[in-house]
Design a protein around this motif. Sequence first.
Motif, PDB file in Angstrom:
ATOM      1  N   THR A 195      10.611  -3.524 -23.221  1.00 14.71           N
ATOM      2  CA  THR A 195      11.715  -2.709 -23.735  1.00 14.71           C
ATOM      3  C   THR A 195      12.911  -2.782 -22.786  1.00 14.71           C
ATOM      4  OG1 THR A 195      10.223  -1.172 -24.882  1.00 14.71           O
ATOM      5  CG2 THR A 195      12.441  -0.384 -24.390  1.00 14.71           C
ATOM      6  N   GLU A 196      12.654  -2.640 -21.497  1.00 15.69           N
ATOM      7  CA  GLU A 196      13.740  -2.726 -20.512  1.00 15.69           C
ATOM      8  C   GLU A 196      14.283  -4.148 -20.418  1.00 15.69           C
ATOM      9  OE1 GLU A 196      15.177  -0.189 -18.806  1.00 15.69           O
ATOM     10  OE2 GLU A 196      13.963   1.039 -20.149  1.00 15.69           O
ATOM     11  N   GLU A 197      13.387  -5.123 -20.457  1.00 16.25           N
ATOM     12  CA  GLU A 197      13.822  -6.525 -20.389  1.00 16.25           C
ATOM     13  C   GLU A 197      14.738  -6.873 -21.554  1.00 16.25           C
ATOM     14  OE1 GLU A 197      11.759 -11.000 -20.130  1.00 16.25           O
ATOM     15  OE2 GLU A 197      10.507  -9.199 -20.331  1.00 16.25           O
ATOM     16  N   GLN A 198      14.366  -6.437 -22.760  1.00 13.37           N
ATOM     17  CA  GLN A 198      15.194  -6.742 -23.919  1.00 13.37           C
ATOM     18  C   GLN A 198      16.471  -5.914 -23.961  1.00 13.37           C
ATOM     19  OE1 GLN A 198      12.214  -6.446 -27.174  1.00 13.37           O
ATOM     20  NE2 GLN A 198      12.370  -8.678 -27.299  1.00 13.37           N
ATOM     21  N   GLY A 199      16.516  -4.832 -23.196  1.00 16.82           N
ATOM     22  CA  GLY A 199      17.760  -4.094 -23.061  1.00 16.82           C
ATOM     23  C   GLY A 199      18.813  -4.901 -22.329  1.00 16.82           C
ATOM     24  N   VAL A 200      18.363  -5.821 -21.462  1.00 15.18           N
ATOM     25  CA  VAL A 200      19.266  -6.698 -20.723  1.00 15.18           C
ATOM     26  C   VAL A 200      19.438  -8.029 -21.456  1.00 15.18           C
ATOM     27  CG1 VAL A 200      19.632  -7.940 -18.542  1.00 15.18           C
ATOM     28  CG2 VAL A 200      18.623  -5.642 -18.532  1.00 15.18           C
ATOM     29  N   SER A 201      18.312  -8.581 -21.913  1.00 16.32           N
ATOM     30  CA  SER A 201      18.312  -9.882 -22.577  1.00 16.32           C
ATOM     31  C   SER A 201      17.652  -9.734 -23.946  1.00 16.32           C
ATOM     32  CB  SER A 201      17.556 -10.904 -21.716  1.00 16.32           C
ATOM     33  OG  SER A 201      17.524 -12.167 -22.323  1.00 16.32           O
ATOM     34  N   PRO A 202      18.415  -9.405 -24.989  1.00 16.29           N
ATOM     35  CA  PRO A 202      17.830  -9.140 -26.312  1.00 16.29           C
ATOM     36  C   PRO A 202      16.983 -10.288 -26.844  1.00 16.29           C
ATOM     37  CG  PRO A 202      20.108  -8.422 -26.245  1.00 16.29           C
ATOM     38  CD  PRO A 202      19.863  -9.189 -24.986  1.00 16.29           C
ATOM     39  N   LEU A 203      17.422 -11.515 -26.592  1.00 11.80           N
ATOM     40  CA  LEU A 203      16.678 -12.715 -26.942  1.00 11.80           C
ATOM     41  C   LEU A 203      16.797 -13.702 -25.779  1.00 11.80           C
ATOM     42  CD1 LEU A 203      17.620 -13.379 -30.688  1.00 11.80           C
ATOM     43  CD2 LEU A 203      15.367 -12.744 -29.810  1.00 11.80           C
ATOM     44  N   PRO A 204      15.828 -14.606 -25.618  1.00 16.22           N
ATOM     45  CA  PRO A 204      15.932 -15.588 -24.527  1.00 16.22           C
ATOM     46  C   PRO A 204      17.272 -16.313 -24.552  1.00 16.22           C
ATOM     47  CG  PRO A 204      13.770 -15.695 -25.546  1.00 16.22           C
ATOM     48  CD  PRO A 204      14.575 -14.754 -26.389  1.00 16.22           C
ATOM     49  N   GLY A 205      17.925 -16.352 -23.398  1.00 14.89           N
ATOM     50  CA  GLY A 205      19.223 -17.013 -23.304  1.00 14.89           C
ATOM     51  C   GLY A 205      20.403 -16.091 -23.516  1.00 14.89           C
ATOM     52  N   ARG A 252      22.405 -12.380 -22.763  1.00 19.73           N
ATOM     53  CA  ARG A 252      22.499 -11.340 -21.738  1.00 19.73           C
ATOM     54  C   ARG A 252      23.578 -10.354 -22.161  1.00 19.73           C
ATOM     55  NH1 ARG A 252      20.176 -11.042 -16.772  1.00 19.73           N
ATOM     56  NH2 ARG A 252      21.109  -9.666 -15.225  1.00 19.73           N
ATOM     57  N   ARG A 253      23.206  -9.093 -22.255  1.00 23.49           N
ATOM     58  CA  ARG A 253      24.169  -8.087 -22.680  1.00 23.49           C
ATOM     59  C   ARG A 253      25.302  -7.942 -21.682  1.00 23.49           C
ATOM     60  NH1 ARG A 253      21.607  -2.564 -23.372  1.00 23.49           N
ATOM     61  NH2 ARG A 253      23.808  -2.004 -23.563  1.00 23.49           N
ATOM     62  N   GLU A 254      26.479  -7.615 -22.211  1.00 21.45           N
ATOM     63  CA  GLU A 254      27.630  -7.365 -21.354  1.00 21.45           C
ATOM     64  C   GLU A 254      27.344  -6.155 -20.462  1.00 21.45           C
ATOM     65  OE1 GLU A 254      32.420  -6.364 -21.806  1.00 21.45           O
ATOM     66  OE2 GLU A 254      31.183  -6.778 -23.581  1.00 21.45           O
ATOM     67  N   GLU A 268      29.142  -8.201  -9.986  1.00 20.85           N
ATOM     68  CA  GLU A 268      29.985  -7.025 -10.243  1.00 20.85           C
ATOM     69  C   GLU A 268      29.223  -5.748  -9.895  1.00 20.85           C
ATOM     70  OE1 GLU A 268      31.411  -3.559 -12.220  1.00 20.85           O
ATOM     71  OE2 GLU A 268      29.564  -4.595 -12.817  1.00 20.85           O
ATOM     72  N   ARG A 269      27.930  -5.720 -10.230  1.00 23.81           N
ATOM     73  CA  ARG A 269      27.108  -4.541  -9.908  1.00 23.81           C
ATOM     74  C   ARG A 269      27.020  -4.337  -8.404  1.00 23.81           C
ATOM     75  NH1 ARG A 269      22.100  -3.480  -8.140  1.00 23.81           N
ATOM     76  NH2 ARG A 269      21.042  -1.588  -8.906  1.00 23.81           N
ATOM     77  N   ALA A 270      26.794  -5.420  -7.665  1.00 22.81           N
ATOM     78  CA  ALA A 270      26.680  -5.325  -6.208  1.00 22.81           C
ATOM     79  C   ALA A 270      27.980  -4.828  -5.587  1.00 22.81           C
ATOM     80  CB  ALA A 270      26.299  -6.683  -5.630  1.00 22.81           C
ATOM     81  N   ALA A 271      29.115  -5.284  -6.107  1.00 22.79           N
ATOM     82  CA  ALA A 271      30.411  -4.835  -5.586  1.00 22.79           C
ATOM     83  C   ALA A 271      30.607  -3.350  -5.853  1.00 22.79           C
ATOM     84  CB  ALA A 271      31.533  -5.654  -6.214  1.00 22.79           C
ATOM     85  N   ARG A 272      30.207  -2.897  -7.036  1.00 26.07           N
ATOM     86  CA  ARG A 272      30.358  -1.482  -7.400  1.00 26.07           C
ATOM     87  C   ARG A 272      29.508  -0.584  -6.527  1.00 26.07           C
ATOM     88  NH1 ARG A 272      28.056   0.298 -11.795  1.00 26.07           N
ATOM     89  NH2 ARG A 272      27.450  -1.750 -12.586  1.00 26.07           N
TER      90      ARG A 272
END
Length: 216
Positions: free
Chosen positions: A152-162, A164-166, A172-176
């Motif tokens: 569930t968490e994995e598909q929240g980031v990558s809905p399908l293989p290949g 990646r959600r915006e 960008e996360r590391a900078a924030r």
Amino acid sequence: MASRRSPKLDKKQVVETALRLLDEVGLDGLTLRAIARELDVQAPALYWHFKNKQALLDEMATEMYRRMVAGVRFPAGAGWQERILVSQRGLRAALLGYRDGAKVFSGSRFTGIEHAVEMEANLRALVDAGFTLSQAVRASTTAFHFTIGFVTEEQGVSPLPGERREGYDLEERAARMADFPLAAAAGPEVFQNYDEGFDAGLDLLIGGIETRYGVR
């Protein structure tokens, strides 16, 4: 208006269309009306087979399970640890084959008893290894819940293989989060390398089961 009992419509066709449409629109966009439009029938025709969307989801989850077990093979003489690894890896692979696959599977009720075959074999392996039935159920369901939650968490980031959600750009996360160095550095461990993370989680889970119940 089409008849409720359309001669060109059967239950299997509805489920296959729903699973295909799921990849395009996701669970939120999967409506009986959208499925009927795809099948070129009026929406009431679907109610001959499914009284509501949850009944359809139950059958979709059951079909996903059928396809999963068709591709899962346990080595001869597999012990309980290996049965957990093989079954949960197979489940994850099956869920990742569909957009929102984990969400469809979670909370759905199987419409047949095909799942009893694998369930019986898995519980038998645990009981024969020295677990009580209660311990065997707890161990196997905990592994199942881990897989459902992980995917569930994995598909929240990558809905399908290949895909990646915006919003999940690691740089960008590391900078924030620069003021929180450990949390910033944790990004790659949390939001990528899912294959490694899943297997590591299963190893932790199996190790915990062995320690908690004293069964090797």
